[in-house]
Design an enzyme around this catalytic site. Sequence first.
Site, PDB file in Angstrom:
ATOM      1  N   THR A  81      41.276  68.333  16.494  1.00 44.97           N
ATOM      2  CA  THR A  81      42.192  68.893  15.443  1.00 44.97           C
ATOM      3  C   THR A  81      42.246  67.861  14.374  1.00 44.97           C
ATOM      4  O   THR A  81      42.605  68.422  13.111  1.00 44.97           O
ATOM      5  CB  THR A  81      43.443  69.019  16.138  1.00 44.97           C
ATOM      6  OG1 THR A  81      43.333  70.006  17.311  1.00 44.97           O
ATOM      7  CG2 THR A  81      44.562  69.495  15.337  1.00 44.97           C
ATOM      8  N   TYR A 123      42.733  77.915  14.176  1.00 49.43           N
ATOM      9  CA  TYR A 123      41.981  76.941  13.484  1.00 49.43           C
ATOM     10  C   TYR A 123      40.690  76.550  14.290  1.00 49.43           C
ATOM     11  O   TYR A 123      40.622  76.984  15.563  1.00 49.43           O
ATOM     12  CB  TYR A 123      42.576  75.686  13.065  1.00 49.43           C
ATOM     13  CG  TYR A 123      43.002  74.772  14.422  1.00 49.43           C
ATOM     14  CD1 TYR A 123      44.195  75.041  15.346  1.00 49.43           C
ATOM     15  CD2 TYR A 123      42.326  73.664  14.544  1.00 49.43           C
ATOM     16  CE1 TYR A 123      44.223  74.257  16.317  1.00 49.43           C
ATOM     17  CE2 TYR A 123      42.596  72.790  15.817  1.00 49.43           C
ATOM     18  CZ  TYR A 123      43.900  73.294  16.571  1.00 49.43           C
ATOM     19  OH  TYR A 123      43.779  72.412  17.910  1.00 49.43           O
ATOM     20  N   THR A 168      42.705  65.796  21.119  1.00 48.46           N
ATOM     21  CA  THR A 168      43.881  65.383  22.011  1.00 48.46           C
ATOM     22  C   THR A 168      43.372  65.852  23.377  1.00 48.46           C
ATOM     23  O   THR A 168      44.107  65.166  24.216  1.00 48.46           O
ATOM     24  CB  THR A 168      45.084  65.607  21.424  1.00 48.46           C
ATOM     25  OG1 THR A 168      45.300  67.261  21.527  1.00 48.46           O
ATOM     26  CG2 THR A 168      45.432  65.295  20.040  1.00 48.46           C
ATOM     27  N   ASP A 169      42.795  66.829  23.567  1.00 51.02           N
ATOM     28  CA  ASP A 169      42.716  67.449  24.947  1.00 51.02           C
ATOM     29  C   ASP A 169      42.135  66.413  25.916  1.00 51.02           C
ATOM     30  O   ASP A 169      42.774  66.306  27.229  1.00 51.02           O
ATOM     31  CB  ASP A 169      41.865  68.910  24.856  1.00 51.02           C
ATOM     32  CG  ASP A 169      42.450  69.829  24.230  1.00 51.02           C
ATOM     33  OD1 ASP A 169      43.677  69.916  23.851  1.00 51.02           O
ATOM     34  OD2 ASP A 169      41.727  70.703  24.000  1.00 51.02           O
ATOM     35  N   LYS A 218      48.125  63.626  27.958  1.00 50.34           N
ATOM     36  CA  LYS A 218      48.887  64.468  27.169  1.00 50.34           C
ATOM     37  C   LYS A 218      49.850  65.243  27.970  1.00 50.34           C
ATOM     38  O   LYS A 218      49.356  65.834  28.933  1.00 50.34           O
ATOM     39  CB  LYS A 218      47.603  65.532  26.500  1.00 50.34           C
ATOM     40  CG  LYS A 218      48.088  66.359  25.473  1.00 50.34           C
ATOM     41  CD  LYS A 218      46.804  67.224  25.133  1.00 50.34           C
ATOM     42  CE  LYS A 218      47.376  68.063  23.983  1.00 50.34           C
ATOM     43  NZ  LYS A 218      46.230  68.935  23.496  1.00 50.34           N
ATOM     44  N   GLU A 229      53.050  61.466  53.536  1.00 51.64           N
ATOM     45  CA  GLU A 229      53.128  62.602  54.261  1.00 51.64           C
ATOM     46  C   GLU A 229      51.601  63.052  54.873  1.00 51.64           C
ATOM     47  O   GLU A 229      51.644  63.800  55.772  1.00 51.64           O
ATOM     48  CB  GLU A 229      53.679  63.948  53.575  1.00 51.64           C
ATOM     49  CG  GLU A 229      55.034  63.918  53.175  1.00 51.64           C
ATOM     50  CD  GLU A 229      55.509  65.198  52.556  1.00 51.64           C
ATOM     51  OE1 GLU A 229      55.417  66.422  53.269  1.00 51.64           O
ATOM     52  OE2 GLU A 229      55.568  65.303  51.262  1.00 51.64           O
TER      53      GLU A 229
END
Length: 328
Positions: free
Chosen positions: A14, A27, A93-94, A166, A284
């Site tokens: 981006t 976009y 950023t992903d 993120k 657990e």
Amino acid sequence: MTRPRILVLGTGGTIAGSAGSATGGGYRAGGLALSAMLDAAAKLGLEAELVGEPIAQIGSQDMGWDQWSALHAACLAACGDPAISGIIITHGTDTAEETALLLDLTLPAGKPVVLVGAMRPADAVGSDGLRNLANGVAVASDPQGGGRGVMVVMGDAVFAAVDVRKAATANIDAFRGFPRGPIARVTPSQITWFGPPHRADAPAAYAWPQSLPRVAILTAGAGMDEKPVEALLGIGCKGIVLAGMGQGNAPGCVLDALAAAAKADIAVVRSSRVDEGMVERNVEVDDDAHGFVAARALGPAKARILLQVLLANGISDPAGVQAAFDNL
Ligand code: ASP
């Protein structure tokens, strides 16, 4: 005084995205060339010389082996080049956390390597890309920036690769650190580090692999059965990262199928689908009996990267894999 020279490796995202409208919703990530970003940065009066090298022009959802290999080679060359003070990678950023951890595990920690991205495309009102780039330049130029491994700079905060993730799909303030929060706050003119370099002069922890083995993330859900585990084994997974409920839990039938996989020398790591918190051994789930590894502080995406690097480096036994997660 000579200005520090910073290598800027462009991959898209981006931060290189263009909407064609300051207020539109849609976009395309990675549409703008790195040179356009560097032209805009040249007008900011930064105290550094930026040298661009395009690697890719993609959304980071398409990041993979080819781009990672090119990034690693470029970073390694720059680490050995006395003319380069630091490295910036412009990145979507992903998957920034995955690229950051992969490079952090496989590069020496001497020079600052900084990933920067943006939550809003370059032509959107309130775009954060140039601000993050300017902050990244401040970090990559700072004499205190080395010895901290790979970092992600977003929203005026600096995160270590091992901590960063993120945590929001669209907010400007989308990144968080766990178990540590940011390791510094930064503006284009000032940095406040919260501690000394934690990896000063450390060599690369792991060798860069020839390839990365297939490792899948399996997200647990209430009422699921064991068939997805069988399907993953059927496509040749060498490792499975469970994104479990709570502290890495899953229905009994799924745990039984994963234990059978572990007995057949498939590495099984339990992480959590919950946003934050540790996944510890034998809480657990009886990890000792099942041959599982607990991901500790790593979420599923980064646990998968670490497991791929370990398997590629010949570390596949549960004790060895657990030690690597423990010592991160
Ligand atoms: N999908 C984009 C990417 O990761 C999102 C972003 O950069 O914020 O490339």
